[in-house]
Structure formats: structure tokens, C-alpha cells
Design an enzyme around this catalytic site. Structure first.
Site, PDB file in Angstrom:
ATOM      1  N   ASP A 127       0.834  -1.215   0.000  1.00 21.66           N
ATOM      2  CA  ASP A 127       0.000   0.000   0.000  1.00 21.66           C
ATOM      3  C   ASP A 127       0.863   1.257   0.000  1.00 21.66           C
ATOM      4  OD1 ASP A 127      -2.139  -1.678   0.091  1.00 21.66           O
ATOM      5  OD2 ASP A 127      -2.734  -1.214   2.146  1.00 21.66           O
ATOM      6  N   TYR A 151      -4.471 -11.613  11.168  1.00 25.29           N
ATOM      7  CA  TYR A 151      -3.353 -11.197  10.311  1.00 25.29           C
ATOM      8  C   TYR A 151      -2.012 -11.677  10.878  1.00 25.29           C
ATOM      9  CZ  TYR A 151      -0.389  -8.268   7.357  1.00 25.29           C
ATOM     10  OH  TYR A 151       0.569  -7.835   6.487  1.00 25.29           O
TER      11      TYR A 151
END
Length: 249
Positions: A38, A88
Site C-alpha cells: 500500500d 493477520y
């Protein structure tokens, strides 16, 4: 980036180092062991291209995605997810455990034959599935870049679909709402492919679709989805940059 723009140094800063600093901030201050995709695309994106990124070396390749007949449809499932929860970090630990089993620093260095031949030594089938996703996704990414370079959008779409199935079944980071949106999109003529995007457990899907079919895709997804989705018709654009605004009197 903001201070660089204010001081007219925006053109001279190292954008990859900015991306690294942003990642470091998330690691140290937000306590999120995130990757760097990102941050890199936010800093480096160029209009009319997709960014092929080597997350180890940070080498980049700008792949053409400038066909005027195509758009990217981003669909927000409006299902909330929290990456700082257990899932995660759990996926990251699984990858690290599997890499250690094969005496590798990273699953980046593992090929499918070695994985399958050494699968019996893994602690459980879950580690095999996690590892299989990583190895196959790296290959899909390389193949997808090659498909874009030759404008083979059907092949690119197939790879998008396969990616979603792997994220859903092997990496297990999707959710029923996102799966529903992906399946609805994939059913529409003019859609090349659709998959989840982001960290998983909710969030958005991304769909490659012809411009003349995007309204139909939205209609099918909106009417068939059991939640309330938000749609964004997008085209590849530049990353973060300084903007000039006219001065008001």
C-alpha cells in the site's frame, strides 16, 4: 510528503524511503506488522499503469493498464474488519513457521515442487494451505503482469479469479459477504475477473470490467448482495503528489 511539498523538495525525495518510513510507523506506532504494498503504490503509482512490486528488493515495473475500454470497479462490502486482531499476525506466523521448516528465510524462495515433496513434514494441513497460497500467488502475479503486457485480459481475469479462490480456500482470509460480491461480479458478461483485495475479513473487492458493462455489473451486485455495498469506478492514477490550488483574494 506534505513537508516536502511545502518546502519545494518534493521532486528530490526518495519515494521508496518514504514508503519504508510509512511502513515503519505502522509497525512501531500502530503495532501492525503490515507489508509495504500500500505504501509503495501510494508513493509511486503512475497513470495508466499497474505496479508490479518486488517486496524484497523494492524493484518496480510499471505494467500498462491504459485500455480506454476497461475500468476497475472497486466494491466496498461495508463489512468491517480489524487487522490488528489475531488473524493477520496468525497468517504471518504460519508463513514464517513453514519457511523455517524448509530452512528458508521466506516462502518467497520456495517453489511448488519443493513444497509438495516436503509437505509431509509440515505440522498440519493448514500450514500446507497457507504455503500453497503464497507460492501460487507469486506465480500468478508474475503471469498476470505478463498478461497485461500483451493485453490478454481474459487470462488476467482468470488469474484474478484463481487468486480469490486461493485467498478464500488456502489462505482463508475472505468472508461470505466478499465471496458473494465476487461471485456476483464473475457472473456478469463483460467482467474479466474479480477478487477480494486488502487484508481480508471484509473490506473491498476489485473487478476488471469493460466500460460498457460496468453499470450492469453494479446493478447485479447491488441487487444480489445481501448487504449494502458501495461502488467506485476507477482508473489507474498517480500516487501522492503536490497539488496547486488557485489563491483566493
Amino acid at each position: 510528503m506534505f513537508l516536502a511539498a511545502l518546502t519545494s523538495h518534493l521532486e528530490s525525495i526518495n519515494l521508496k524511503e518514504v514508503a519504508r518510513a510509512c511502513q515503519k510507523a505502522e509497525h512501531q506506532f500502530a503495532d501492525m506488522p503490515c507489508g509495504i504494498m500500500d505504501q509503495m503504490v501510494t508513493c509511486l503509482a503512475k497513470p495508466g499503469t499497474a505496479l508490479l512490486l518486488d517486496c524484497r528488493s523494492l524493484e518496480t515495473d510499471f505494467v500498462p493498464l491504459d485500455d480506454p475500454e476497461l475500468v476497475v470497479l472497486v466494491t466496498n462490502s461495508n463489512v468491517r474488519h480489524t487487522l490488528t486482531g489475531s488473524e493477520y499476525p496468525s497468517r504471518r506466523r504460519s508463513c514464517e513457521t513453514s519457511a523455517q521448516h524448509f530452512s528458508l528465510k521466506s516462502l518467497r524462495d520456495l517453489d511448488m515442487d519443493t513444497l509438495l515433496n516436503g509437505a509431509e513434514g509440515l505440522a498440519d494441513q493448514e500450514l500446507l494451505r497457507r504455503s500453497r497460497h503464497i507460492v501460487s500467488e507469486i506465480k500468478r502475479t508474475q503471469d498476470a503482469a505478463a498478461a497485461l503486457k500483451t493485453r490478454d485480459y481474459k487470462q488476467f481475469g482468470r488469474l484474478m479469479n484463481e487468486s480469490h479462490f486461493s485467498l478464500r480456500d488456502d489462505f482463508e482470509v475472505s468472508c461470505p459477504e466478499v465471496d458473494e460480491l465476487v461471485a456476483l461480479a464473475q457472473s456478469v458478461p463483460g467482467v474479466f475477473g474479480s477478487r477480494m483485495t486488502g487484508g481480508g475479513f471484509g473490506g473491498c473487492t476489485v473487478t476488471l470490467v469493460t466500460r460498457d458493462a460496468v453499470d450492469r455489473a453494479i446493478e447485479v451486485m447491488r441487487s444480489g448482495y445481501h448487504g449494502s455495498a458501495t461502488f467506485y469506478v476507477c482508473e489507474p492514477a498517480a500516487g501522492s503528489r503536490g497539488l496547486q490550488f488557485p489563491h483566493s483574494n
